[in-house]
Design a protein around this motif. Sequence first.
Motif, short mmCIF file in Angstrom:
data_model
loop_
_atom_site.label_atom_id
_atom_site.label_comp_id
_atom_site.label_asym_id
_atom_site.label_seq_id
_atom_site.Cartn_x
_atom_site.Cartn_y
_atom_site.Cartn_z
N PRO A 1 15.56 1.82 -2.84
CA PRO A 1 15.57 2.85 -1.78
C PRO A 1 14.83 4.12 -2.16
O PRO A 1 14.97 5.14 -1.47
N TYR A 2 14.06 4.08 -3.25
CA TYR A 2 13.40 5.29 -3.74
C TYR A 2 12.01 5.44 -3.12
O TYR A 2 11.40 4.47 -2.67
N SER A 3 11.48 6.65 -3.15
CA SER A 3 10.27 6.96 -2.40
C SER A 3 9.08 6.09 -2.80
O SER A 3 8.24 5.77 -1.95
N TYR A 4 8.99 5.71 -4.08
CA TYR A 4 7.85 4.87 -4.46
C TYR A 4 7.87 3.51 -3.78
O TYR A 4 6.85 2.84 -3.70
N ASP A 5 9.04 3.10 -3.26
CA ASP A 5 9.15 1.84 -2.52
C ASP A 5 9.22 2.02 -1.01
O ASP A 5 8.84 1.13 -0.25
N THR A 6 9.72 3.18 -0.54
CA THR A 6 9.93 3.37 0.90
C THR A 6 8.81 4.13 1.59
O THR A 6 8.62 3.99 2.81
N HIS B 1 5.97 -2.06 2.27
CA HIS B 1 6.76 -1.45 1.19
C HIS B 1 5.80 -0.83 0.20
O HIS B 1 4.59 -1.01 0.28
N GLY B 2 6.33 -0.10 -0.78
CA GLY B 2 5.52 0.41 -1.87
C GLY B 2 5.73 -0.42 -3.12
O GLY B 2 5.90 -1.63 -3.04
N LEU C 1 0.85 -1.20 0.00
CA LEU C 1 0.00 0.00 0.00
C LEU C 1 0.88 1.24 0.00
O LEU C 1 1.40 1.65 1.05
N ARG C 2 1.07 1.86 -1.16
CA ARG C 2 1.85 3.09 -1.22
C ARG C 2 1.12 4.22 -0.50
O ARG C 2 -0.11 4.26 -0.46
N ALA C 3 1.90 5.16 0.04
CA ALA C 3 1.30 6.27 0.78
C ALA C 3 0.39 7.11 -0.10
O ALA C 3 -0.64 7.62 0.35
N ASP C 4 0.75 7.26 -1.38
CA ASP C 4 -0.03 8.15 -2.24
C ASP C 4 -1.40 7.59 -2.59
O ASP C 4 -2.27 8.34 -3.02
N TYR C 5 -1.62 6.28 -2.39
CA TYR C 5 -2.96 5.73 -2.66
C TYR C 5 -4.02 6.39 -1.76
O TYR C 5 -5.17 6.56 -2.16
N LEU C 6 -3.61 6.72 -0.55
CA LEU C 6 -4.57 7.26 0.41
C LEU C 6 -4.89 8.73 0.13
O LEU C 6 -5.85 9.27 0.71
N THR C 7 -4.13 9.37 -0.73
CA THR C 7 -4.48 10.73 -1.16
C THR C 7 -5.08 10.72 -2.56
O THR C 7 -6.02 11.46 -2.84
N ARG C 8 -4.56 9.89 -3.44
CA ARG C 8 -5.09 9.80 -4.81
C ARG C 8 -6.55 9.38 -4.84
O ARG C 8 -7.34 9.84 -5.67
N PHE C 9 -6.92 8.49 -3.92
CA PHE C 9 -8.27 7.94 -3.93
C PHE C 9 -9.12 8.46 -2.77
O PHE C 9 -10.21 7.95 -2.51
N PHE D 1 10.60 3.70 5.05
CA PHE D 1 11.51 2.66 5.53
C PHE D 1 12.95 3.15 5.33
O PHE D 1 13.28 3.72 4.28
N PRO D 2 13.83 2.91 6.33
CA PRO D 2 15.18 3.47 6.26
C PRO D 2 16.22 2.51 5.70
O PRO D 2 17.41 2.67 5.95
N TYR D 3 15.79 1.49 4.96
CA TYR D 3 16.74 0.46 4.49
C TYR D 3 16.32 -0.06 3.12
O TYR D 3 15.22 0.21 2.62
N VAL D 4 17.21 -0.81 2.50
CA VAL D 4 16.89 -1.68 1.38
C VAL D 4 17.44 -3.07 1.72
O VAL D 4 18.40 -3.18 2.48
N PRO D 5 16.79 -4.13 1.21
CA PRO D 5 15.73 -4.16 0.21
C PRO D 5 14.35 -4.02 0.84
O PRO D 5 14.09 -4.56 1.91
N THR D 6 13.48 -3.30 0.15
CA THR D 6 12.12 -3.09 0.62
C THR D 6 11.23 -4.22 0.09
O THR D 6 10.53 -4.06 -0.91
#
Length: 557
Positions: free
Chosen positions: A501-506, A363-364, A51-59, A83-88
């Motif tokens: 480690p990019y925002s769409y995943d973290t 993760h995202g 569940l990406r964070a932006d889903y809760l604003t987009r919808f 999340f402060p690490y990889v792999p997500t």
Amino acid sequence: MKKENHSMKGNIARLTTFLFVIILLLTITPLAQAANPSQPKLIVLIVVDQLRADYLTRFADLFENDGFRRFWNEGAVFTNAHFPYVPTYTGPGHAAIGSGTTPSVNGIVGNEWYNRSTGKEIYCVYDSIVSPLGTTTDAGRMSPRNFIGSTFGDQLRLATNFRAKVIGIAMKDRAAILPAGRTANAAYWFDAATGAIVSSTYYMEKLPEYIVEFNRRHIPDSYIGKEWRKLLPESAYERTAPDSGLGEGLFPGDNRSTFPHLITKLAGNKAYNAFLTSPFANEFTIELAKKVIEEEKLGMRGVTDLLTVSFSSNDYVGHTFGPYSQEVEDITLRLDRQLAGFFHYLDKKFGKGEVLLVLTADHGVAPNPEYASSHGLDAERLVRKSFEESVVARVKEILDIGENVIQAFSNESVYLNYDLIHKLHLKGEAVENAVARAAMEQPGIHAAYTRTQLLRGEVAGDIGKHVLEGFHPRRSGDVIIVTEPFTFFSYGATGTTHGAPYSYDTHVPLLFFGKGIKNGIFTTPSSPTDIAPTLCEILQIEFPAASSGHVLMPPLR
């Protein structure tokens, strides 16, 4: 004589009063000790896989009032949680949420990783010494034994002298097992081959009768032959890509990438994959959660209990269709309504405000590369086999050797053959550097970090810190590879994945409401690793071992 009778009657009266007080104290003291009115009766930790964070604003405007919106209306919302690490991935995410630690400590460095002692990959929750319950397949040979440290659930059990119950449920085994911890009373997950809820002898000698009875109902089979259709009118889906968008995969069994999707029963050990890749499996998860609450009397025994519930189907759908698909929008909208029903059940069962709910994601997910590139972003699917072959050949050239010093590729990590390196009289650091150089020469690679660098802490920038937090000295590889944004290693020609480690995943939701929480929206940096220490602070118990998360003070009443 009358004086003696009067004295005897007085003694009897005093004795009667004394006995009554003793009985009363024996009756109410355990309840008084166990039931702290300032603490929640039950904590429900909800993880929505992918569940990406932006889903809760987009919808957001399509949500109903009592689902996701309830966190905004009544709870604490942290909008800047990463999340402060990889792999997500799913395994590391659920371990971090439950424990407040990163893979560098808890050892869950991926869904699987290469085991040098056996020469094979090991699955994060596989346990060969346990027996399956509810199935004869290896789907039941699972436990938290590979997890290092303790979770919030473990600390709750310790703090209450094991009177508190901790139970984890999910369709995925790792999602049920890891957040609940090593001392959990039970974890229950789904066997995709048989359609049954299963567990292992790590937790118990046999399945409880209520789980056996739940399986006898064959609920997943009741969805076979049904269609997954869009919840809302077509106009509601104009904010996402057209149905059958670029890079979308095919729904299991019906070989379609467009609505409606027919739920069919497949062959082999993935018989119920169509069911799992649908919102119907989320309905099933909630039914299981209610059954566990009722039968285990969670939150009804005078002590705070913990139930972890992970919704796995959003991840199956996201991998197949991508984050800008109509399928992802629809399963998110349906989960909103399903959660509203679950929250109403909890209100009715325990009283409004008596349960503490936490919601986050493990993760995202990245956009489908075809979709991203069509809109001008640099995005690419990397073919893993070609990359590995190129790196092996280039390392031989750099080191001027004829033998392959790479033992395995796993989890965007390269594991070296130490024995061969020693035999060839090569220096380990020189070989690491050669592998890193060879990897960086390949298209789509952003960075490569060596074991020597990471052990010395010689990393720069935010991405380097993410890699360091995901590096475990005994389990991680010798060179960690990071791809460019919107680029990933792919096994197929469609769908998408996560792990970067990019925002769409973290960037994921971090939401609280219920007992002990005040209403507010907070933009301060936070992380799902903050959940465990915050819950420990609320209950005034010891933090999980090596927890690196922080207490989120603003939402605490």
